[in-house]
Design a protein around this motif. Structure first.
Motif, PDB file in Angstrom:
ATOM      1  N   LEU A  40       0.829  -1.204   0.000  1.00 54.89           N
ATOM      2  CA  LEU A  40       0.000   0.000   0.000  1.00 54.89           C
ATOM      3  C   LEU A  40       0.864   1.254   0.000  1.00 54.89           C
ATOM      4  CD1 LEU A  40      -2.720   1.403   0.113  1.00 54.89           C
ATOM      5  CD2 LEU A  40      -2.680   1.151   2.604  1.00 54.89           C
ATOM      6  N   GLU A  41       1.901   1.258   0.822  1.00 55.96           N
ATOM      7  CA  GLU A  41       2.802   2.417   0.849  1.00 55.96           C
ATOM      8  C   GLU A  41       3.537   2.567  -0.486  1.00 55.96           C
ATOM      9  OE1 GLU A  41       2.387   4.641   2.850  1.00 55.96           O
ATOM     10  OE2 GLU A  41       1.568   3.663   4.596  1.00 55.96           O
ATOM     11  N   GLN A  42       3.823   1.453  -1.146  1.00 58.72           N
ATOM     12  CA  GLN A  42       4.461   1.512  -2.465  1.00 58.72           C
ATOM     13  C   GLN A  42       3.575   2.287  -3.432  1.00 58.72           C
ATOM     14  OE1 GLN A  42       7.427   0.554  -3.461  1.00 58.72           O
ATOM     15  NE2 GLN A  42       7.240   0.652  -5.664  1.00 58.72           N
ATOM     16  N   ILE A  43       2.283   2.010  -3.403  1.00 56.78           N
ATOM     17  CA  ILE A  43       1.341   2.728  -4.274  1.00 56.78           C
ATOM     18  C   ILE A  43       1.313   4.199  -3.893  1.00 56.78           C
ATOM     19  CG2 ILE A  43      -1.108   2.977  -4.877  1.00 56.78           C
ATOM     20  CD1 ILE A  43      -1.250  -0.149  -4.521  1.00 56.78           C
ATOM     21  N   ASN A  44       1.259   4.492  -2.589  1.00 55.06           N
ATOM     22  CA  ASN A  44       1.251   5.887  -2.128  1.00 55.06           C
ATOM     23  C   ASN A  44       2.503   6.630  -2.583  1.00 55.06           C
ATOM     24  OD1 ASN A  44      -1.223   5.602  -0.841  1.00 55.06           O
ATOM     25  ND2 ASN A  44      -0.303   5.058   1.116  1.00 55.06           N
ATOM     26  N   ILE A  45       3.651   5.962  -2.503  1.00 57.21           N
ATOM     27  CA  ILE A  45       4.914   6.570  -2.947  1.00 57.21           C
ATOM     28  C   ILE A  45       4.843   6.899  -4.431  1.00 57.21           C
ATOM     29  CG2 ILE A  45       7.370   6.106  -3.374  1.00 57.21           C
ATOM     30  CD1 ILE A  45       7.244   4.343  -0.769  1.00 57.21           C
ATOM     31  N   LEU A  46       4.428   5.919  -5.225  1.00 57.39           N
ATOM     32  CA  LEU A  46       4.393   6.116  -6.681  1.00 57.39           C
ATOM     33  C   LEU A  46       3.416   7.211  -7.083  1.00 57.39           C
ATOM     34  CD1 LEU A  46       4.596   2.385  -7.766  1.00 57.39           C
ATOM     35  CD2 LEU A  46       6.389   4.118  -7.996  1.00 57.39           C
ATOM     36  N   VAL A  47       2.246   7.242  -6.455  1.00 59.45           N
ATOM     37  CA  VAL A  47       1.256   8.281  -6.760  1.00 59.45           C
ATOM     38  C   VAL A  47       1.799   9.661  -6.374  1.00 59.45           C
ATOM     39  CG1 VAL A  47      -1.029   9.177  -6.141  1.00 59.45           C
ATOM     40  CG2 VAL A  47      -0.746   6.753  -6.672  1.00 59.45           C
ATOM     41  N   ALA A  48       2.429   9.744  -5.219  1.00 59.98           N
ATOM     42  CA  ALA A  48       2.991  11.028  -4.771  1.00 59.98           C
ATOM     43  C   ALA A  48       4.097  11.500  -5.716  1.00 59.98           C
ATOM     44  CB  ALA A  48       3.527  10.901  -3.349  1.00 59.98           C
ATOM     45  N   ILE A  49       4.929  10.571  -6.184  1.00 52.90           N
ATOM     46  CA  ILE A  49       5.997  10.930  -7.126  1.00 52.90           C
ATOM     47  C   ILE A  49       5.394  11.386  -8.446  1.00 52.90           C
ATOM     48  CG2 ILE A  49       7.880   9.991  -8.540  1.00 52.90           C
ATOM     49  CD1 ILE A  49       8.671   8.295  -6.073  1.00 52.90           C
ATOM     50  N   GLU A  50       4.367  10.677  -8.916  1.00 49.87           N
ATOM     51  CA  GLU A  50       3.706  11.084 -10.166  1.00 49.87           C
ATOM     52  C   GLU A  50       3.163  12.510 -10.050  1.00 49.87           C
ATOM     53  OE1 GLU A  50       2.033   7.019 -12.242  1.00 49.87           O
ATOM     54  OE2 GLU A  50       0.792   7.949 -10.690  1.00 49.87           O
ATOM     55  N   LYS A  51       2.520  12.811  -8.936  1.00 50.61           N
ATOM     56  CA  LYS A  51       1.951  14.153  -8.736  1.00 50.61           C
ATOM     57  C   LYS A  51       3.054  15.207  -8.633  1.00 50.61           C
ATOM     58  CE  LYS A  51      -2.378  12.846  -6.517  1.00 50.61           C
ATOM     59  NZ  LYS A  51      -3.153  12.837  -5.280  1.00 50.61           N
ATOM     60  N   ALA A  52       4.098  14.905  -7.867  1.00 50.12           N
ATOM     61  CA  ALA A  52       5.158  15.883  -7.624  1.00 50.12           C
ATOM     62  C   ALA A  52       5.910  16.241  -8.902  1.00 50.12           C
ATOM     63  CB  ALA A  52       6.133  15.351  -6.578  1.00 50.12           C
ATOM     64  N   PHE A  53       6.110  15.246  -9.760  1.00 48.10           N
ATOM     65  CA  PHE A  53       6.901  15.472 -10.973  1.00 48.10           C
ATOM     66  C   PHE A  53       6.039  15.598 -12.229  1.00 48.10           C
ATOM     67  CE2 PHE A  53       9.911  13.496  -8.029  1.00 48.10           C
ATOM     68  CZ  PHE A  53      11.011  14.337  -8.157  1.00 48.10           C
ATOM     69  N   LYS A  54       4.703  15.459 -12.055  1.00 47.98           N
ATOM     70  CA  LYS A  54       3.769  15.543 -13.178  1.00 47.98           C
ATOM     71  C   LYS A  54       4.145  14.538 -14.278  1.00 47.98           C
ATOM     72  CE  LYS A  54       2.574  20.366 -12.290  1.00 47.98           C
ATOM     73  NZ  LYS A  54       3.038  20.381 -10.947  1.00 47.98           N
ATOM     74  N   ILE A  55       4.316  13.277 -13.845  1.00 46.19           N
ATOM     75  CA  ILE A  55       4.629  12.177 -14.756  1.00 46.19           C
ATOM     76  C   ILE A  55       3.671  11.026 -14.472  1.00 46.19           C
ATOM     77  CG2 ILE A  55       7.079  12.756 -15.052  1.00 46.19           C
ATOM     78  CD1 ILE A  55       7.751  10.678 -12.917  1.00 46.19           C
ATOM     79  N   LYS A  56       3.672  10.022 -15.337  1.00 43.21           N
ATOM     80  CA  LYS A  56       2.853   8.828 -15.139  1.00 43.21           C
ATOM     81  C   LYS A  56       3.717   7.596 -15.334  1.00 43.21           C
ATOM     82  CE  LYS A  56      -1.488   9.843 -14.333  1.00 43.21           C
ATOM     83  NZ  LYS A  56      -2.004   9.523 -13.017  1.00 43.21           N
ATOM     84  N   PHE A  57       3.541   6.619 -14.459  1.00 41.88           N
ATOM     85  CA  PHE A  57       4.233   5.342 -14.581  1.00 41.88           C
ATOM     86  C   PHE A  57       3.266   4.298 -15.120  1.00 41.88           C
ATOM     87  CE2 PHE A  57       6.325   7.067 -10.600  1.00 41.88           C
ATOM     88  CZ  PHE A  57       7.526   7.385 -11.214  1.00 41.88           C
ATOM     89  N   SER A  58       3.778   3.353 -15.891  1.00 39.04           N
ATOM     90  CA  SER A  58       2.977   2.190 -16.269  1.00 39.04           C
ATOM     91  C   SER A  58       3.287   1.073 -15.280  1.00 39.04           C
ATOM     92  CB  SER A  58       3.315   1.747 -17.694  1.00 39.04           C
ATOM     93  OG  SER A  58       4.611   1.167 -17.728  1.00 39.04           O
ATOM     94  N   VAL A  59       2.404   0.100 -15.207  1.00 40.55           N
ATOM     95  CA  VAL A  59       2.624  -1.039 -14.311  1.00 40.55           C
ATOM     96  C   VAL A  59       3.932  -1.734 -14.678  1.00 40.55           C
ATOM     97  CG1 VAL A  59       1.740  -3.289 -13.596  1.00 40.55           C
ATOM     98  CG2 VAL A  59       0.174  -1.367 -13.862  1.00 40.55           C
ATOM     99  N   GLY A  60       4.188  -1.904 -15.952  1.00 42.13           N
ATOM    100  CA  GLY A  60       5.409  -2.567 -16.403  1.00 42.13           C
ATOM    101  C   GLY A  60       6.669  -1.854 -15.959  1.00 42.13           C
ATOM    102  N   GLU A  61       6.601  -0.522 -15.902  1.00 43.70           N
ATOM    103  CA  GLU A  61       7.776   0.260 -15.490  1.00 43.70           C
ATOM    104  C   GLU A  61       8.098   0.074 -14.012  1.00 43.70           C
ATOM    105  OE1 GLU A  61       7.689   4.119 -18.448  1.00 43.70           O
ATOM    106  OE2 GLU A  61       6.313   4.071 -16.735  1.00 43.70           O
ATOM    107  N   VAL A  62       7.087  -0.036 -13.193  1.00 45.25           N
ATOM    108  CA  VAL A  62       7.325  -0.057 -11.745  1.00 45.25           C
ATOM    109  C   VAL A  62       7.386  -1.455 -11.136  1.00 45.25           C
ATOM    110  CG1 VAL A  62       6.369   2.239 -11.400  1.00 45.25           C
ATOM    111  CG2 VAL A  62       4.882   0.254 -11.172  1.00 45.25           C
ATOM    112  N   GLU A  63       6.855  -2.446 -11.809  1.00 43.19           N
ATOM    113  CA  GLU A  63       6.795  -3.770 -11.179  1.00 43.19           C
ATOM    114  C   GLU A  63       8.163  -4.415 -10.994  1.00 43.19           C
ATOM    115  OE1 GLU A  63       4.289  -6.352 -13.447  1.00 43.19           O
ATOM    116  OE2 GLU A  63       5.592  -6.320 -15.182  1.00 43.19           O
TER     117      GLU A  63
END
Length: 79
Positions: A40-63
């Protein structure tokens, strides 16, 4: 934005999510190094990073990310 600036901003995100102002991440930091870092914290981290840097990750990129360094590399590549 350079790697140092990215690292500083991501460290702030980690401090906020884990409510620990003393937390310092390195390229080698993994979920095993931070007690409360679960899926759950992993998802929170990724969402926060996406918002902070205005980027989007795909599942394939982060898994396949093995540590914070690989996460920072991914952020840097998307900027």
């Amino acid at each position: 934005m350079n790697r140092t600036e990215i690292t500083e901003k991501v460290n702030e995100i980690f401090c906020d999510i884990f409510d620990d102002d003393e937390l310092v991440i390195t390229d080698e930091t993994t979920a095993a190094d931070i007690e409360d870092w679960d899926s759950l914290e992993q998802i929170n981290i990724l969402v926060a990073i996406e918002k902070a840097f205005k980027i989007k990750f795909s599942v394939g990129e982060v898994e396949g990310l093995k540590n914070v360094g690989e996460m920072l590399d991914l952020v840097e590549a998307k900027l």
